[in-house]
Write an enzyme that holds these catalytic residues in place. Sequence first.
Site, PDB file in Angstrom:
ATOM      1  NE  ARG A   1      -4.348  -1.068  -0.117  1.00  0.00           N
ATOM      2  CZ  ARG A   1      -4.529  -1.975  -1.095  1.00  0.00           C
ATOM      3  NH1 ARG A   1      -3.598  -2.208  -1.992  1.00  0.00           N
ATOM      4  NH2 ARG A   1      -5.677  -2.626  -1.190  1.00  0.00           N
TER       5      ARG A   1
ATOM      6  CD  GLU B   1      -2.387   3.788  -5.320  1.00  0.00           C
ATOM      7  OE1 GLU B   1      -3.463   3.224  -5.618  1.00  0.00           O
ATOM      8  OE2 GLU B   1      -1.427   3.180  -4.846  1.00  0.00           O
TER       9      GLU B   1
ATOM     10  CG  HIS C   1      -3.041  -0.080  -7.011  1.00  0.00           C
ATOM     11  ND1 HIS C   1      -3.376   0.477  -5.810  1.00  0.00           N
ATOM     12  CD2 HIS C   1      -3.224  -1.408  -6.844  1.00  0.00           C
ATOM     13  CE1 HIS C   1      -3.742  -0.460  -4.955  1.00  0.00           C
ATOM     14  NE2 HIS C   1      -3.654  -1.624  -5.564  1.00  0.00           N
TER      15      HIS C   1
HETATM   16  N1  LIG Z   1      -0.426  -3.729  -5.645  1.00  0.00           N
HETATM   17  C1  LIG Z   1      -1.546  -4.422  -5.688  1.00  0.00           C
HETATM   18  O1  LIG Z   1      -2.236  -4.443  -6.697  1.00  0.00           O
HETATM   19  C2  LIG Z   1      -1.943  -5.236  -4.508  1.00  0.00           C
HETATM   20  C3  LIG Z   1      -1.630  -4.840  -3.236  1.00  0.00           C
HETATM   21  N2  LIG Z   1      -1.982  -5.616  -2.180  1.00  0.00           N
HETATM   22  C4  LIG Z   1      -1.662  -5.142  -0.830  1.00  0.00           C
HETATM   23  O2  LIG Z   1      -0.700  -6.025  -0.281  1.00  0.00           O
HETATM   24  C5  LIG Z   1      -1.082  -6.366   1.040  1.00  0.00           C
HETATM   25  C6  LIG Z   1      -0.550  -7.736   1.382  1.00  0.00           C
HETATM   26  O3  LIG Z   1      -1.240  -8.725   0.645  1.00  0.00           O
HETATM   27  P1  LIG Z   1      -1.020 -10.268   0.989  1.00  0.00           P
HETATM   28  O4  LIG Z   1       0.406 -10.611   0.900  1.00  0.00           O
HETATM   29  O5  LIG Z   1      -1.989 -10.998   0.154  1.00  0.00           O
HETATM   30  O6  LIG Z   1      -1.506 -10.298   2.512  1.00  0.00           O
HETATM   31  P2  LIG Z   1      -1.197 -11.385   3.631  1.00  0.00           P
HETATM   32  O7  LIG Z   1      -2.274 -11.269   4.624  1.00  0.00           O
HETATM   33  O8  LIG Z   1      -0.914 -12.697   3.015  1.00  0.00           O
HETATM   34  O9  LIG Z   1       0.162 -10.861   4.268  1.00  0.00           O
HETATM   35  C7  LIG Z   1       0.283  -9.658   4.962  1.00  0.00           C
HETATM   36  C8  LIG Z   1       1.552  -9.761   5.785  1.00  0.00           C
HETATM   37  O10 LIG Z   1       1.868  -8.465   6.284  1.00  0.00           O
HETATM   38  C9  LIG Z   1       2.344  -8.616   7.597  1.00  0.00           C
HETATM   39  N3  LIG Z   1       2.115  -7.401   8.364  1.00  0.00           N
HETATM   40  C10 LIG Z   1       0.950  -6.791   8.653  1.00  0.00           C
HETATM   41  N4  LIG Z   1       1.155  -5.702   9.411  1.00  0.00           N
HETATM   42  C11 LIG Z   1       2.494  -5.629   9.614  1.00  0.00           C
HETATM   43  C12 LIG Z   1       3.327  -4.756  10.312  1.00  0.00           C
HETATM   44  N5  LIG Z   1       2.851  -3.716  10.998  1.00  0.00           N
HETATM   45  N6  LIG Z   1       4.639  -4.989  10.283  1.00  0.00           N
HETATM   46  C13 LIG Z   1       5.153  -6.050   9.613  1.00  0.00           C
HETATM   47  N7  LIG Z   1       4.418  -6.936   8.943  1.00  0.00           N
HETATM   48  C14 LIG Z   1       3.107  -6.714   8.932  1.00  0.00           C
HETATM   49  C15 LIG Z   1       1.534  -9.746   8.180  1.00  0.00           C
HETATM   50  O11 LIG Z   1       2.249 -10.329   9.245  1.00  0.00           O
HETATM   51  C16 LIG Z   1       1.397 -10.680   6.996  1.00  0.00           C
HETATM   52  O12 LIG Z   1       2.406 -11.635   7.024  1.00  0.00           O
HETATM   53  C17 LIG Z   1      -2.600  -6.256   1.048  1.00  0.00           C
HETATM   54  O13 LIG Z   1      -3.084  -5.968   2.340  1.00  0.00           O
HETATM   55  C18 LIG Z   1      -2.873  -5.145   0.081  1.00  0.00           C
HETATM   56  O14 LIG Z   1      -2.953  -3.929   0.771  1.00  0.00           O
HETATM   57  C19 LIG Z   1      -2.565  -6.835  -2.347  1.00  0.00           C
HETATM   58  C20 LIG Z   1      -2.906  -7.282  -3.596  1.00  0.00           C
HETATM   59  C21 LIG Z   1      -2.705  -6.464  -4.754  1.00  0.00           C
HETATM   60  O1  LIG Z   2      -6.095  -6.667  -3.629  1.00  0.00           O
HETATM   61  C1  LIG Z   2      -5.686  -5.525  -3.364  1.00  0.00           C
HETATM   62  O2  LIG Z   2      -5.532  -5.126  -2.204  1.00  0.00           O
HETATM   63  C2  LIG Z   2      -5.367  -4.620  -4.469  1.00  0.00           C
HETATM   64  O3  LIG Z   2      -4.671  -3.671  -4.336  1.00  0.00           O
HETATM   65  C3  LIG Z   2      -6.007  -4.967  -5.773  1.00  0.00           C
HETATM   66  O4  LIG Z   2      -5.226  -5.517  -6.682  1.00  0.00           O
HETATM   67  C4  LIG Z   2      -6.764  -3.786  -6.284  1.00  0.00           C
HETATM   68  O5  LIG Z   2      -7.637  -3.520  -5.275  1.00  0.00           O
HETATM   69  P1  LIG Z   2      -8.673  -2.324  -5.300  1.00  0.00           P
HETATM   70  O6  LIG Z   2      -7.944  -1.145  -5.816  1.00  0.00           O
HETATM   71  O7  LIG Z   2      -9.776  -2.789  -6.168  1.00  0.00           O
HETATM   72  O8  LIG Z   2      -9.054  -2.218  -3.846  1.00  0.00           O
END
Ligand SMILES: NC(=O)C1=CN([C@@H]2O[C@H](COP(=O)(O)OP(=O)(O)OC[C@H]3O[C@@H](n4cnc5c(N)ncnc54)[C@H](O)[C@@H]3O)[C@@H](O)[C@H]2O)C=CC1
Ligand SMILES: O=C(O)C(=O)[C@H](O)COP(=O)(O)O
Length: 323
Positions: A226, A255, A274
């Site tokens: 994020r 964003e 993104h």
């Molecule tokens: N760029 C994009 O399009 C996307 C971005 N994301 C973002 O990536 C994030 C992570 O996604 P996943 O890996 O699927 O989630 P996940 O739930 O598998 O992993 C999140 C990890 O972050 C760690 N974490 C949380 N708070 C923390 C902190 N304060 N300090 C250190 N570690 C911390 C947790 O321990 C966990 O291991 C999502 O929450 C989302 O915001 C996710 C999908 C798409």
């Molecule tokens: O899964 C997430 O978190 C993401 O960032 C997606 O890839 C895009 O999410 P939205 O922008 O639709 O919340």
Amino acid sequence: MNILVLSRLKTDEINKLEKSFPDFSFTYSKEKEVTQTMIDNCDILVGNPGKHVELNRPNLKAILLNSAGSDYYIQEGVLHAATRLANASGSYGKAIAEHTIGMMLALNKNFKNYINNMHEHSWKSYRGGKEIYHSTVIIVGLGDLGYELAKRLKAFECKTIGIKRNVSPIPRDIDELYTIDKLEEILPHGDFIISCLPQSTETINLFNKKRLLMMKSDALFVNVGRGSAVNTQDLKEVLKAGHLYGAALDVIDPEPFKTDDDLWDFDNVLITPHVSGGFEWDSVREYFTELTIRNINHLIKNEPLENEVDFNTGYRKVVKYND
Ligand SMILES: NC(=O)C1=CN([C@@H]2O[C@H](COP(=O)(O)OP(=O)(O)OC[C@H]3O[C@@H](n4cnc5c(N)ncnc54)[C@H](O)[C@@H]3O)[C@@H](O)[C@H]2O)C=CC1
Ligand SMILES: O=C(O)C(=O)[C@H](O)COP(=O)(O)O
């Protein structure tokens, strides 16, 4: 049971979903076109409705988000207390790992410059660069995104260091695992620092000037979690001062990123809007469809959901790795 699906699934995936629940009624809509009547008539919502509809409704038994992030939905009053919330973590790691490696290579191997030079038919070459081979990669927020990346970085013979919130068994492909309180000790050792952090009160502004300056002066910083985890102004100042090899940002604060910001013009910065994870990728839709089927079955049996969101931390209660 009425299921409203907003996620951009393809015909095969829709068929799979409907076949799994032949007695349920399915309605489909685009996220932006969903109406309040649709929300008020459904039991389970699959996808991410926009802010134009009221979700604090007792009829909503569950929202199965198609995003891994759940920042908006966990805010006070957005959902009714009876509504259960699951996120889509597990769906995006494979697609985002490819995007991350693509961004690393684009900057390391000067591809960004060569692509620009093609517009001028220029044969100019660059001597500098940075190898991924044998480098130390620190993944901050080691969950699905980070783990899928680490797995692929092993092909580059990297040392992988994971940082997460709580201690857990060390997953395969991770050489060292630390909790976030060790961040400042670990940062100076990374050739690449990859932020995969969710948005939470603890992660906002985590990468401020002080911590960016703790990184090696030739480290490459990547953010695919994020944008709020990084103070954009601090990052700009650090880069302007000549610290860091560069930055690759798929997420950024704010964003969409302001068109008149000079960060767009930095040679050693790559910004993508993104897009690293999205429903155009088969790997994302395939995993999400299976996850949705599993979660509807959990709801039928009144069992805990997979990826049920913890409203305190803002991400799933149990982090699983997909291998
Ligand atoms: N760029 C994009 O399009 C996307 C971005 N994301 C973002 O990536 C994030 C992570 O996604 P996943 O890996 O699927 O989630 P996940 O739930 O598998 O992993 C999140 C990890 O972050 C760690 N974490 C949380 N708070 C923390 C902190 N304060 N300090 C250190 N570690 C911390 C947790 O321990 C966990 O291991 C999502 O929450 C989302 O915001 C996710 C999908 C798409
Ligand atoms: O899964 C997430 O978190 C993401 O960032 C997606 O890839 C895009 O999410 P939205 O922008 O639709 O919340």
